[in-house]
Scaffold this active site. Sequence first.
Site, PDB file in Angstrom:
ATOM      1  N   SER A  41       0.836  -1.197   0.000  1.00  7.06           N
ATOM      2  CA  SER A  41       0.000   0.000   0.000  1.00  7.06           C
ATOM      3  C   SER A  41       0.873   1.250   0.000  1.00  7.06           C
ATOM      4  O   SER A  41       1.563   1.523  -0.972  1.00  7.06           O
ATOM      5  CB  SER A  41      -0.964  -0.025   1.190  1.00  7.06           C
ATOM      6  OG  SER A  41      -1.953   0.965   1.066  1.00  7.06           O
TER       7      SER A  41
ATOM      8  N   GLU B  59      -2.794  -2.390  -7.951  1.00  9.15           N
ATOM      9  CA  GLU B  59      -3.830  -2.781  -6.999  1.00  9.15           C
ATOM     10  C   GLU B  59      -4.323  -1.535  -6.284  1.00  9.15           C
ATOM     11  O   GLU B  59      -3.610  -0.539  -6.195  1.00  9.15           O
ATOM     12  CB  GLU B  59      -3.294  -3.817  -6.008  1.00  9.15           C
ATOM     13  CG  GLU B  59      -2.247  -3.316  -5.036  1.00  9.15           C
ATOM     14  CD  GLU B  59      -2.847  -2.644  -3.805  1.00  9.15           C
ATOM     15  OE1 GLU B  59      -4.009  -2.919  -3.461  1.00  9.15           O
ATOM     16  OE2 GLU B  59      -2.149  -1.819  -3.199  1.00  9.15           O
TER      17      GLU B  59
ATOM     18  N   HIS C  37      -4.920  -4.910  -1.376  1.00  6.08           N
ATOM     19  CA  HIS C  37      -6.034  -4.698  -0.448  1.00  6.08           C
ATOM     20  C   HIS C  37      -7.080  -5.783  -0.643  1.00  6.08           C
ATOM     21  O   HIS C  37      -8.150  -5.568  -1.209  1.00  6.08           O
ATOM     22  CB  HIS C  37      -6.644  -3.311  -0.654  1.00  6.08           C
ATOM     23  CG  HIS C  37      -5.755  -2.197  -0.229  1.00  6.08           C
ATOM     24  ND1 HIS C  37      -4.762  -1.689  -1.028  1.00  6.08           N
ATOM     25  CD2 HIS C  37      -5.691  -1.494   0.932  1.00  6.08           C
ATOM     26  CE1 HIS C  37      -4.125  -0.717  -0.394  1.00  6.08           C
ATOM     27  NE2 HIS C  37      -4.676  -0.584   0.795  1.00  6.08           N
TER      28      HIS C  37
END
Length: 293
Positions: free
Chosen positions: A110, A203, A264
């Site tokens: 992330s 992503e 995620h």
Amino acid sequence: MIIRPKHLNKGDTVGVIALSNPMDVESLQNPLSIFSEMGLQYKLGQTIGLSGKYLAGTDEERVQDLHQMIIDPEVKAIFCVTDGYGAARIADQIDYPLLAEHPKIFWGCSDITFLHIAFHQFSNVATFHGPALSKIVDEQSKKMLYQLFAPYEIFYDESLSPLVSIIPGAVRGEIIGGNLRRIVDTLGTKFEINTLGKILLLEEADLQIEEIDRLLNQLRLAGKLKEASGFAIGSVGKEDILALFKEYLSPYKKPAVAGFNIGHSKPNIGIPLGVEVILDADEKLLRLLPGVE
């Protein structure tokens, strides 16, 4: 050639740091038990327990913690415990040759995407796109940690999650990328992602379609989609989001597969970045070389 860090052995010590949002020691008790199950020792960095308004201490404290873990001879791997925001703030203060001189496993995702890209470009070290320590809560995600103990290939096909072939074909190349927002954050900086001939991992969390559109368009305008050789896309969920990815990627006629539980998602499959992979959109699979030696 990419530098691969040495694999872990039982009894090794790993470092635990917070380079993004803060994390208190009490909340880490269950996540830290993962290391005990794996036969590892752990060392908490000075950023654990530190807190500003939304960051784990000051930029200087987070950089110092990272540097200390890199040079500490006892520490064989570095795990990021949070992944919200803040990693990009320290990117221009990191001593990148330090990791090249002391290559070791670096794990996170992330927000940490920005640092993965920076390490690949300025340290040439393979890193690992895997869930923050505080978010490894299912058995499949835990299982992927064992790739750090031996150099073995990862074979991701539909036995792990349903996959969708967006654009047919097969390609071999180095895989880079991660979180879409953080990839776009690199544009216009010295850390701007280089996608030329690379397989781009994309992503993202639950964003509105307009926001996904804006981010993909930014990559398009920057030439990053055109330069890539293929695309591995995480679980995007809604059909309209999948259709949007197809709209942006189809003009380039490069192999593209969506539906990977990387990022995620639950489970969150940890994979090495910077290594050679084969992406086969016809067979719907991703085969990755080891991230450790």
